[in-house]
Every structure is written in structure tokens, then in C-alpha cells.
Design an enzyme around this catalytic site. Structure first.
Site, PDB file in Angstrom:
ATOM      1  N   GLU B  50       0.809  -1.220   0.000  1.00 39.72           N
ATOM      2  CA  GLU B  50       0.000   0.000   0.000  1.00 39.72           C
ATOM      3  C   GLU B  50       0.845   1.275   0.000  1.00 39.72           C
ATOM      4  OE1 GLU B  50      -0.633  -2.660   1.857  1.00 39.72           O
ATOM      5  OE2 GLU B  50      -2.748  -3.169   1.686  1.00 39.72           O
ATOM      6  N   PHE B 112     -11.783  -7.848  13.244  1.00 40.87           N
ATOM      7  CA  PHE B 112     -10.668  -8.269  12.389  1.00 40.87           C
ATOM      8  C   PHE B 112     -10.321  -7.153  11.396  1.00 40.87           C
ATOM      9  CE2 PHE B 112      -9.242 -10.363   8.408  1.00 40.87           C
ATOM     10  CZ  PHE B 112      -7.989 -10.737   8.871  1.00 40.87           C
ATOM     11  N   GLN B 113      -9.058  -6.839  11.290  1.00 36.05           N
ATOM     12  CA  GLN B 113      -8.541  -5.784  10.415  1.00 36.05           C
ATOM     13  C   GLN B 113      -9.205  -4.438  10.679  1.00 36.05           C
ATOM     14  OE1 GLN B 113      -8.379  -7.280   6.289  1.00 36.05           O
ATOM     15  NE2 GLN B 113      -6.288  -7.967   6.722  1.00 36.05           N
ATOM     16  N   LYS B 162     -17.665  -1.323   5.322  1.00 33.81           N
ATOM     17  CA  LYS B 162     -18.062  -2.317   4.323  1.00 33.81           C
ATOM     18  C   LYS B 162     -19.570  -2.299   4.055  1.00 33.81           C
ATOM     19  CE  LYS B 162     -17.235  -7.057   2.888  1.00 33.81           C
ATOM     20  NZ  LYS B 162     -16.524  -8.309   3.167  1.00 33.81           N
ATOM     21  N   MET B 477      23.943   9.543   2.853  1.00 23.82           N
ATOM     22  CA  MET B 477      23.782  10.783   3.627  1.00 23.82           C
ATOM     23  C   MET B 477      24.028  10.519   5.112  1.00 23.82           C
ATOM     24  SD  MET B 477      23.415  13.937   3.169  1.00 23.82           S
ATOM     25  CE  MET B 477      22.479  14.554   1.765  1.00 23.82           C
TER      26      MET B 477
END
Lengths: 163, 570
Positions: B50, B112-113, B162, B477
Site C-alpha cells: 500500500e 478483524f482488520q 463495508k 547521507m
């Protein structure tokens, strides 16, 4: 310098957390914060007391204005204004202390709103300093519980914060 | 006709003119994916992580000026997107990120999630929404695009449970939207603009300093017109490169920590500073006390909170840069006064003397590949016309110094947040938006590994990105700072166990090249550019000890620049 910032904010879930989050994320301090819906239920009025240099307070007001949920705000301390805070305080009031406490409440123009054999519950309204003075006058030994509302404020005169 | 929430959402995207959605499916967004599947207007690009989706949408936005769109699932989908959202927020990039959420009835139950996406993204978005009722869905999407693209742009998250995507409602997409608390100021205050023009015309040692705001306002041409009218020197920030043609003689290049000597010295000695669409970032300003000590400062910015945030300015102008600059041009044309040509000639003499220091000089006779040489050659081979994305570190600074951008929206890098892993996925968004353009991703062997999985996405969609990997076997760096400020204790900055990048690229189905000699740099780059339809991963084995110069150490002023150690200034 102490500043009182009055905010009209969308009365939506999460709006308060945006303000609180802004202060913690940018390291500004909140001395007190009150919030409740206005006569227009879609808006909440928030009074926020903070401290900081002029530059910091300028940034605070700009950052608050930048929040999409903030509709309007003013810094009350820029002009004449009135501030009030309400305190509910439960005091140990038994025996000889009872009379003296009653007198103190009268002097401070408070009200005793609940009574038991051993306690008084007092309602007191005024500036923060007045409430502090009352707390000092009764002494910490007598105090069972303190609830302070935080400051609410309004501008003097015809100036008003509305849409 | 009633549509499901998922169908409504996809229709909104279509009606908003969205070409690409970058995303990754998951349980909470399955209805949305099902709706996407059943239409052809909005194309979905499947990334491999993602974070890649957010950077790709970001690269798309930066290179087109249009909002980037992301679709991710709830929970880990949303948390993986955070880095990309924060990257976009710091650089004011318009994006709309749709995150799936668990069913409304399950919110708050540690389902969940489940993650509080609105809470977790709050500090790094311009605004966010949780849509609890399907009736609000279309209007919320409209608001999200409106907020993301107007005023100071930024990412907006819309969290969609959802069940909202499952329910049905009539579809209506509002043409316009008004938010009573949100009115970005476009036109600058006329009195302030007048004051600024007066100050600009009386300057003896003027300096124009511009940032990413010019690019987002689409003000490059008006800025260029005004700068040429005045004949004043101009410097661009890292985010503002390309807003004024870098090859023009009035351009002093980039300023700041790794800016040019002439730009920083001119900042230090100017008497009037005209700051446009720039936010006085700490990497630009250095120590505030030493910043432009002799200058009166004009600052044009669309965001009032950018004004006098770190540096107190004398003439603040809140407004859209293009509006304000056009107004300045109008006033300058009307004005009978002209800039003080004599003073200006003296000022240019001084600037040219600073230029003569040739602060970007490097060793051209080295037997090792100098990273600067790779970028200079990249510039020559692509004739300065490529889109260049970068990751973060030394290679980013060298790209900014050596690739001279003459056009806006060509230089795509994570300036504010400094996100390693940005370059490759950002290049995917750029390449999709500009299928025929040359897109180079300048990176290093440390940064590239942070989102290397996107090589697979590039394969799937046939994106012919040219990856320029400046491989010095160090987090360059970090190593440079450890050399300068930690007595050479190179804690954890050495990249051990590096993969064979050629084989890695090949295993993803791309072309890999390893370049080890300076004389091979140009032929290899030409060969790579000739492979028009292939991604070419070019692994340049560069000098390990090279540092980015010039440099202003943290807490120093613009006048305290270091050139390379051999050529330290008095």
C-alpha cells in the site's frame, strides 16, 4: 501571555479531537477547554485557554483556522471581555466548621446546593482567580472533591461571535 | 436507479474524471473491487504494497497537477498507506485516499482488520471523513476532491465501512460543493501587493526565492515573466525546481543546506527578499538568527499559517501565487519607475563573482564513477527533458544540483518528509500519466530496497522506467553526517549483503545493467534510453567516499557554507 480563544466549530464527531490533536502535535499548551453545542445544534462553541508568546498564539489561531471543522474564531483577550468559570466543590462540613463554611460561601456569593450531616456541596461561579481564592480560603483539609468547568468567555459590548 | 455504495463510489470517481486508482484489495473493500471489475472507465493499478500505491498516486499528482487516488483496505491496508499519506501532506500534494473500514456495527469492537483510520491519519491529512450513511457517500467524495485540490492542496482520507458499500441508494453527484468553514483566499490584498511592488522597485540587492507553491498554483509562466521583467536573481527550493528555468542566466539554482554558493550568499546579502510559494523550511533557512539579516521580506503564500511561522516577514500577502504574481506584473507595467539598474548591475557583478567559485565542481579525472557525473550525463543524454523522481539521501541532492529542470512538474521527490522508498512507486504514477515520456528514478542501493517489490508492478503494467541506482554500498547521507559530526563512526550505515541488482531486475522480467567504469556511463545510459519499452535497472558502482557539497551544517547561516574540504573558503 494568557489568551482565551473562542471557537465556533462543526458539531461533529472527531472535531474536538482535531483541536486537541493540533495542540499536542505542535507542542502548544491547553490550560482549559470547554465545549458544548450552541443554539444552532450543528455548531459547537469552544473556549480554549492557552499561554504563549504573541508569535505562538498567532500560529495557534492560524492553525486552528486551518482546521476544516473550525468555522470561526476570535481571541477574546484582544478586546474587553467577560470570563466565567463554574466550580462544584464538596466540602467536609461537620461540627464547628459548618457555620464558618456557610459564611465563606456567602462572602464568595456561592450557593450550597447539596447538604449532608457531614458535607456541603457548593456551586460557585466567577473568574478563575475567584475560584482559586475560595479554594485557598476553605483550605485543602476541608476539600473532598473539586470539579471545575474550565473558562467560558464572551466579548463585551455588541461584538459577537456567530455566523 | 438505486446503486450500491460500491457502485456509487466508482461512479463518483468516474464523474470526477479519475483515470487511475492505485490500490490493493482486501476484505473491507471487496464490494468496491467488484464494482471496479464491472466497468472500464476507471483503471485500477495493483501495487505490491500500500505504501507503493500512495507514492504512485503522489507521483501521478505531482507530474500532472491532478489529484492522485488510492484505494486500500481496512487495518493494515490503511496503516501501510500512512507513510505515503504523510509524504503527500508534508509536500502539499492533492490526493484522495479511500480506506475500507469494518462494518459500521463492528466499529470499536476490535474487529478483524479494524483500525481507527480517521484517528490514525488525522495528523497527516488536510482533512478526513468517516462515511457512516450511504446517503452521505457521494457528497463526501465530492468534498474530498474539493478539499484536496483547492487552497493549499493536501491528502484527504475517506474511510468507508463495508456495509456502506453494500447498501443501496439513489446516485447523485453534486456539481459543486460549499463548505461553510472553508474559503481559501485566492486574490491577494491589493494594498499589500502594492506595498510589495514598491519595495521590489526600491531594492538595491533583490532576491527572489520560490517554492513548490509556484508549481501547484501553475504560476511558472507568470513567475518567469515577472522575474525577467525585473532582471532579478532567482533561487528555487528543492520543491520548487523547474518553476523557473534552471538554465536561464537569472537562475542561481537551488538554495539551502545543499544549495549553491551563489544562491545562499545572495540570500545572505540581499536587501529585499521576495518569497513566493515557499515556506521557510529549516533546511532552507538554516539558523533563523542569521537568515537574510539585511533584508525586508515579502511573502506570498496561500496558507496564512505559513506566513511568519519561522521567519518574521514585512509584507505578508495571503493568496494564490498565480493571481498575486499576475497582479504584481500588472502593477509593474503601470509603474513609471524601473528597477535601479546601476545597483542591479553591481549586484549581478557580486553574484557572478560568487558563481565563479564553481561550487558544484567535482573530480572529473577519478578512476571511480562519481555520482555527480552520472547525473550530469543523465541530463545530457535525456537532453534535460526527462521526468526525474528520486528517493532520499545524497543521490536526491545530486539530482537536484545536476539535473537542470527547465519545466515545472518534472522533478518529483519527497522534500518535506524525506521518505526513502518514494522514488520507484512515484515513477510508476509518472510513467502511467506520461506513457511516452522518459521517466528516470534516481535512487541509491539503500532507498530502492524500501519499495523494491514495485518492480513487479512495473512488469505487470509494462512501465519502462529507467532506474538510476547510485550504489555506493552506504546509506550515503547517513555516512556523510557520521563522517562530519560523529568522528567517522559509521554506525549501521553500511549496506551489507546487498542483492545482485542485475539478477534481481532480471528475475522481475526487466533489464539489468551494472556499470563500474566512468567511461561506460554514457554508453550505458544511451543504451538504456534506447530500450523504450523496457524497464532498465542501472546499477552504477560509485565512489564510496563522495560527499554532497556545498553544505551548510545544521544551525549555521547561509554565509557559512562549506565547499569540499580541498577548497574550503576562508
Amino acid at each position: 501571555m494568557r489568551h482565551i480563544i473562542s471557537i465556533l466549530i462543526e458539531n461533529e464527531s472527531g472535531a474536538l479531537s482535531r483541536v486537541a490533536g493540533l495542540f499536542s502535535a505542535r507542542g502548544y499548551n491547553i490550560e482549559s477547554l470547554t465545549v458544548a453545542p450552541t443554539e444552532d445544534p450543528s455548531l459547537s462553541r469552544m473556549t480554549l485557554v492557552t499561554r504563549g508568546s504573541d508569535e505562538i498564539v498567532e500560529q495557534i489561531t492560524k492553525q486552528l483556522n486551518k482546521l476544516v471543522d473550525v468555522v470561526k474564531l476570535i481571541d477574546l483577550t484582544e478586546g474587553p471581555h467577560i470570563e466565567r468559570e463554574m466550580m462544584l466543590i464538596k466540602l467536609r462540613a461537620a461540627g464547628d466548621a459548618r457555620e464558618e463554611l456557610k459564611r465563606l460561601v456567602d462572602i464568595f456569593r456561592g450557593h450550597i446546593i447539596d447538604v449532608t450531616i457531614a458535607t456541603y456541596t457548593v456551586e460557585l461561579t466567577g473568574t478563575g482567580e475567584k475560584l482559586d481564592a475560595f479554594i485557598q480560603a476553605v483550605g485543602s483539609a476541608a476539600i473532598l472533591e473539586t470539579v471545575r468547568s474550565g473558562v467560558s468567555g464572551i466579548a463585551r459590548g455588541e461584538k459577537s461571535l456567530h455566523l | 436507479m438505486e446503486l450500491t455504495g460500491a457502485e456509487i463510489l466508482v461512479r463518483c470517481l468516474k464523474d470526477e474524471g479519475v483515470e487511475y486508482v492505485f490500490g490493493y484489495p482486501g476484505g473491507a473493500v471487496l464490494f468496491i473491487y467488484d464494482a471496479l471489475y464491472q466497468q472500464d472507465d476507471v483503471k485500477h493499478i495493483l501495487v505490491r504494497h500500500e505504501q507503493g500505491a500512495t507514492h504512485a498516486a503522489d507521483g501521478y499528482a505531482r507530474s500532472t497537477g491532478k489529484p492522485g487516488v488510492v484505494l486500500v483496505t481496512s487495518g493494515p491496508g490503511a496503516t501501510n498507506a500512512i507513510t505515503g499519506i504523510a509524504t503527500a501532506y508534508m509536500d502539499s500534494i492533492p490526493m484522495v485516499i479511500i480506506t475500507g473500514q469494518v462494518h459500521t456495527w463492528a466499529i470499536g469492537s476490535d474487529a478483524f482488520q479494524e483500525v481507527d483510520a480517521v484517528g490514525i491519519t488525522r495528523p497527516c491529512v488536510k482533512h478526513n471523513f468517516l462515511v457512516k450513511d450511504i446517503k452521505d457517500l457521494a457528497a463526501t467524495i465530492k468534498k474530498a476532491f474539493y478539499l484536496a485540490t483547492t487552497g493549499r492542496p493536501g491528502p484527504v482520507v475517506v474511510d468507508v465501512p463495508k456495509d456502506v458499500t453494500m447498501h443501496r441508494a439513489e446516485y447523485f453527484y453534486p456539481e459543486e460543493v460549499a463548505i461553510r468553514s472553508y474559503h481559501p483566499v485566492m486574490k491577494g490584498h491589493p494594498g499589500q501587493i502594492k506595498k510589495a511592488v514598491d519595495l521590489m522597485l526600491t531594492a538595491k540587492r533583490p532576491m527572489i526565492y520560490t517554492g513548490g507553491g509556484v508549481i501547484w498554483s501553475g504560476a511558472s509562466s507568470s513567475l518567469t515573466e515577472m522575474t525577467r521583467m525585473l532582471g532579478y536573481p532567482i533561487t528555487n527550493t528543492l520543491m520548487g525546481l523547474g518553476a523557473y528555468p534552471a538554465t536561464d542566466k537569472q537562475s542561481l539554482g537551488m538554495l539551502g543546506m545543499h544549495g549553491t554558493y551563489e544562491a545562499n550568499m545572495a540570500m545572505h546579502h540581499c536587501d529585499v527578499l521576495i518569497a513566493i510559494g515557499a515556506r521557510f523550511d529549516d533546511r532552507v533557512v538554516g539558523k533563523v538568527e542569521y537568515f537574510c539579516p539585511e533584508a525586508e521580506i515579502v511573502h506570498v503564500d496561500i496558507d496564512p499559517s505559513s506566513i511568519s511561522k519561522s521567519v518574521k516577514v514585512d509584507v505578508p500577502i495571503v493568496g494564490d501565487v498565480d493571481h498575486v504574481v499576475k497582479e504584481m506584473i500588472r502593477l509593474l507595467k503601470e509603474d513609471k519607475r524601473t528597477p535601479d539598474h546601476e545597483a542591479l548591475a553591481q549586484w549581478w557583478d557580486q553574484i557572478n563573482e560568487w558563481r565563479g567559485v564553481n561550487c558544484l565542481k567535482y573530480d572529473r579525472n577519478s578512476s571511480l564513477i562519481k555520482p555527480q557525473f552520472v547525473l550530469e550525463t543523465l541530463y545530457n543524454v535525456t537532453q534535460g527533458d526527462a521526468f526525474v523522481t528520486s528517493d532520499v539521501g545524497q543521490h536526491q541532492m545530486w539530482a537536484a544540483q545536476f539535473y537542470k529542470f527547465d519545466k515545472p512538474n518534472r522533478w518529483i521527490n519527497s522534500g518535506g518528509l524525506g521518505t526513502m522508498g518514494f522514488g520507484l512507486p512515484a515513477a510508476m504514477g509518472v510513467q502511467l500519466a506520461h506513457p511516452d515520456a522518459t521517466v528516470a528514478c534516481v535512487t541509491g542501493e539503500a532507498s530502492i530496497q524500501m519499495c523494491i517489490q514495485e518492480l513487479s508492478t512495473c512488469r505487470q503494467y509494462g512501465l519502462p522506467i529507467k532506474v538510476i541506482n547510485l550504489n555506493n554500498r552506504y546509506m550515503g547521507m547517513v555516512r556523510q553526517w557520521q563522517e562530519f559530526f560523529y568522528e567517522g563512526r559509521y554506525a549501521m550505515s553500511y549496506m551489507e549483503a546487498l542483492p545482485d541488482f542485475v539478477k534481481l531486475a532480471e528475475s522481475y522480467g526487466h533489464v539489468g545493467m551494472k556499470i563500474e567504469k566512468p567511461s561506460d556511463v554514457e554508453p550505458a545510459l544511451r543504451e538504456a534510453m534506447s530500450l523504450k519499452d523496457r524497464l532498465v535497472f542501472m546499477d552504477f558502482i560509485t565512489d564510496q567516499t563522495e560527499n554532497v557539497y556545498p553544505m551548510i551544517a545544521q544551525g549555521k547561516g547561509h554565509h557559512e557554507m562549506h565547499l569540499s574540504p580541498e577548497r574550503e573558503l576562508a
